[in-house]
Scaffold this motif. Structure first.
Motif, PDB file in Angstrom:
ATOM      1  N   ARG A  20      31.557  68.167  14.161  1.00 27.48           N
ATOM      2  CA  ARG A  20      30.532  67.788  15.138  1.00 27.48           C
ATOM      3  C   ARG A  20      29.697  69.001  15.500  1.00 27.48           C
ATOM      4  O   ARG A  20      30.225  70.081  15.752  1.00 27.48           O
ATOM      5  N   MET A  21      28.367  68.816  15.558  1.00 27.92           N
ATOM      6  CA  MET A  21      27.460  69.918  15.842  1.00 27.92           C
ATOM      7  C   MET A  21      26.329  69.449  16.743  1.00 27.92           C
ATOM      8  O   MET A  21      26.073  68.250  16.861  1.00 27.92           O
ATOM      9  N   ARG A  22      25.633  70.440  17.320  1.00 31.84           N
ATOM     10  CA  ARG A  22      24.471  70.142  18.155  1.00 31.84           C
ATOM     11  C   ARG A  22      23.310  71.027  17.733  1.00 31.84           C
ATOM     12  O   ARG A  22      23.492  72.176  17.328  1.00 31.84           O
ATOM     13  N   ALA A  23      22.108  70.452  17.858  1.00 28.72           N
ATOM     14  CA  ALA A  23      20.863  71.198  17.684  1.00 28.72           C
ATOM     15  C   ALA A  23      19.995  70.844  18.885  1.00 28.72           C
ATOM     16  O   ALA A  23      19.280  69.841  18.871  1.00 28.72           O
ATOM     17  N   GLY A  24      20.097  71.632  19.938  1.00 34.04           N
ATOM     18  CA  GLY A  24      19.434  71.276  21.184  1.00 34.04           C
ATOM     19  C   GLY A  24      20.041  70.017  21.763  1.00 34.04           C
ATOM     20  O   GLY A  24      21.252  69.940  21.980  1.00 34.04           O
ATOM     21  N   ASN A  25      19.214  68.993  21.981  1.00 31.17           N
ATOM     22  CA  ASN A  25      19.694  67.720  22.524  1.00 31.17           C
ATOM     23  C   ASN A  25      20.168  66.752  21.440  1.00 31.17           C
ATOM     24  O   ASN A  25      20.551  65.626  21.762  1.00 31.17           O
ATOM     25  N   LEU A  26      20.118  67.177  20.207  1.00 35.39           N
ATOM     26  CA  LEU A  26      20.565  66.338  19.100  1.00 35.39           C
ATOM     27  C   LEU A  26      22.044  66.583  18.805  1.00 35.39           C
ATOM     28  O   LEU A  26      22.515  67.717  18.855  1.00 35.39           O
ATOM     29  N   SER A  27      22.761  65.516  18.475  1.00 36.93           N
ATOM     30  CA  SER A  27      24.137  65.636  18.000  1.00 36.93           C
ATOM     31  C   SER A  27      24.211  65.065  16.596  1.00 36.93           C
ATOM     32  O   SER A  27      23.436  64.183  16.221  1.00 36.93           O
ATOM     33  N   LEU A  28      25.138  65.571  15.802  1.00 34.21           N
ATOM     34  CA  LEU A  28      25.267  65.116  14.418  1.00 34.21           C
ATOM     35  C   LEU A  28      26.638  65.474  13.881  1.00 34.21           C
ATOM     36  O   LEU A  28      27.408  66.200  14.512  1.00 34.21           O
ATOM     37  N   LEU A  29      26.921  64.969  12.688  1.00 36.32           N
ATOM     38  CA  LEU A  29      28.168  65.262  11.991  1.00 36.32           C
ATOM     39  C   LEU A  29      27.839  65.915  10.662  1.00 36.32           C
ATOM     40  O   LEU A  29      27.003  65.397   9.897  1.00 36.32           O
ATOM     41  N   TYR A  30      28.464  67.065  10.372  1.00 37.16           N
ATOM     42  CA  TYR A  30      28.332  67.695   9.053  1.00 37.16           C
ATOM     43  C   TYR A  30      29.562  67.345   8.231  1.00 37.16           C
ATOM     44  O   TYR A  30      30.690  67.488   8.686  1.00 37.16           O
ATOM     45  N   GLU A  31      29.319  66.890   7.007  1.00 35.92           N
ATOM     46  CA  GLU A  31      30.428  66.472   6.156  1.00 35.92           C
ATOM     47  C   GLU A  31      30.043  66.582   4.687  1.00 35.92           C
ATOM     48  O   GLU A  31      29.056  65.997   4.242  1.00 35.92           O
ATOM     49  N   ASN A  32      30.810  67.382   3.929  1.00 28.65           N
ATOM     50  CA  ASN A  32      30.664  67.459   2.474  1.00 28.65           C
ATOM     51  C   ASN A  32      29.238  67.758   2.023  1.00 28.65           C
ATOM     52  O   ASN A  32      28.698  67.124   1.119  1.00 28.65           O
ATOM     53  N   GLY A  33      28.591  68.723   2.688  1.00 30.57           N
ATOM     54  CA  GLY A  33      27.274  69.157   2.271  1.00 30.57           C
ATOM     55  C   GLY A  33      26.124  68.346   2.822  1.00 30.57           C
ATOM     56  O   GLY A  33      24.962  68.662   2.559  1.00 30.57           O
ATOM     57  N   SER A  34      26.407  67.291   3.601  1.00 27.35           N
ATOM     58  CA  SER A  34      25.379  66.412   4.145  1.00 27.35           C
ATOM     59  C   SER A  34      25.504  66.331   5.659  1.00 27.35           C
ATOM     60  O   SER A  34      26.545  66.672   6.222  1.00 27.35           O
ATOM     61  N   ILE A  35      24.446  65.873   6.324  1.00 30.95           N
ATOM     62  CA  ILE A  35      24.513  65.644   7.763  1.00 30.95           C
ATOM     63  C   ILE A  35      24.317  64.159   8.039  1.00 30.95           C
ATOM     64  O   ILE A  35      23.530  63.483   7.382  1.00 30.95           O
ATOM     65  N   ARG A  36      25.073  63.664   9.038  1.00 31.81           N
ATOM     66  CA  ARG A  36      25.119  62.239   9.333  1.00 31.81           C
ATOM     67  C   ARG A  36      24.928  61.986  10.827  1.00 31.81           C
ATOM     68  O   ARG A  36      25.201  62.849  11.655  1.00 31.81           O
ATOM     69  N   TYR A  37      24.516  60.767  11.134  1.00 35.63           N
ATOM     70  CA  TYR A  37      24.493  60.241  12.499  1.00 35.63           C
ATOM     71  C   TYR A  37      23.764  61.181  13.464  1.00 35.63           C
ATOM     72  O   TYR A  37      24.292  61.550  14.520  1.00 35.63           O
ATOM     73  N   ILE A  38      22.531  61.546  13.127  1.00 38.15           N
ATOM     74  CA  ILE A  38      21.727  62.384  14.005  1.00 38.15           C
ATOM     75  C   ILE A  38      21.267  61.516  15.175  1.00 38.15           C
ATOM     76  O   ILE A  38      20.595  60.500  14.993  1.00 38.15           O
ATOM     77  N   SER A  39      21.639  61.928  16.375  1.00 36.31           N
ATOM     78  CA  SER A  39      21.415  61.094  17.552  1.00 36.31           C
ATOM     79  C   SER A  39      20.866  61.921  18.701  1.00 36.31           C
ATOM     80  O   SER A  39      21.128  63.123  18.812  1.00 36.31           O
ATOM     81  N   ALA A  40      20.094  61.249  19.570  1.00 34.47           N
ATOM     82  CA  ALA A  40      19.670  61.804  20.856  1.00 34.47           C
ATOM     83  C   ALA A  40      20.300  60.931  21.924  1.00 34.47           C
ATOM     84  O   ALA A  40      19.915  59.773  22.088  1.00 34.47           O
TER      85      ALA A  40
END
Length: 231
Positions: A20-40
């Motif tokens: 699980r990671m954050r980019a400012g107000n965005l949250s997302l999941l990093y998995e196997n070289g890809s990013i998933r479920y980018i959410s605000a």
């Protein structure tokens, strides 16, 4: 700052993922070289961004990932890794960087090279847009010639490409304004509901161009995708 250095990963294995990671107000999941479920907040904006290599029969080649390094802060991160897509038909090696910053933006870029000459139907980034929250929303497409076109993500399944010749796309998912910028190829968008998937997909290279395409040994490829939310 936390730093995770992954061990060497042999071909045929997947890298460890699900971070699980954050980019400012965005949250997302990093998995196997890809990013998933980018959410605000509770609003999903993008389902997935990944890099795909498909041979001349549309078979997707999974990557072997190694030298994976993850640097993570509370509201930003940087991921770097090397990868190789290899089969009896394909041999493509690349380095990838994924960065999220506190200004609600993400950048994914890849630099690759053909290890031998082969034919490919697709090598490039793909973006999956969720149907919920996106269907019916207006979208402005800026094409590779610099002109713009106003359109909508369809509510009903479209049998044809939704948007073509994409350099940038801007839309509002009802919660936040979003923008995607593409470098390295022209992109287009199709309705994945034609294949029972609950998403739209923006990808390169456009299907209107002839394929398969021969990639010669030593030939380079560079692509970059930038996502910005909230502006």
């Amino acid at each position: 700052m936390s730093t995770i250095t992954g061990p060497g990963i042999k071909e045929g294995q997947e890298s460890s993922g699900g971070i699980r990671m954050r980019a400012g107000n965005l949250s997302l999941l990093y998995e196997n070289g890809s990013i998933r479920y980018i959410s605000a907040g509770k609003s999903e904006i993008i389902r997935m961004i990944y890099f795909a290599v498909r041979d001349n029969e549309w078979i997707t080649i999974p990557p072997a990932i190694w030298d994976e390094v993850i640097e993570q802060l509370d509201d930003s991160f940087t991921i770097r890794y090397n990868c190789r897509f290899k089969s009896d038909k394909i041999d493509f090696e690349a380095s990838c960087k994924i960065a999220g910053n506190s200004g609600n933006s993400l950048t994914l870029q890849i630099k690759g090279k053909a290890i031998r000459t082969f034919e490919k139907n697709r090598i490039g980034f793909c973006v999956l847009h969720p149907i919920e929250g996106t269907a019916g929303q207006p979208c402005t497409i800026i094409n590779t010639r610099g002109s713009s076109d106003f359109n909508f993500f369809p509510c009903y399944i479209s049998p044809h490409q939704l948007f073509t010749d994409i350099k940038s796309m801007q839309w509002d998912n009802g919660v936040i304004k979003c923008r995607l910028d593409f470098t390295g190829d022209a992109f287009e968008t199709e309705d994945q509901r034609n294949w029972t998937d609950a998403s739209y997909k923006t990808y390169s290279t456009p299907l209107g161009k002839p394929f398969p395409v021969t990639l010669s040994k030593g030939e380079d490829l560079f692509q970059k995708v930038t996502f910005q939310a909230g502006k």
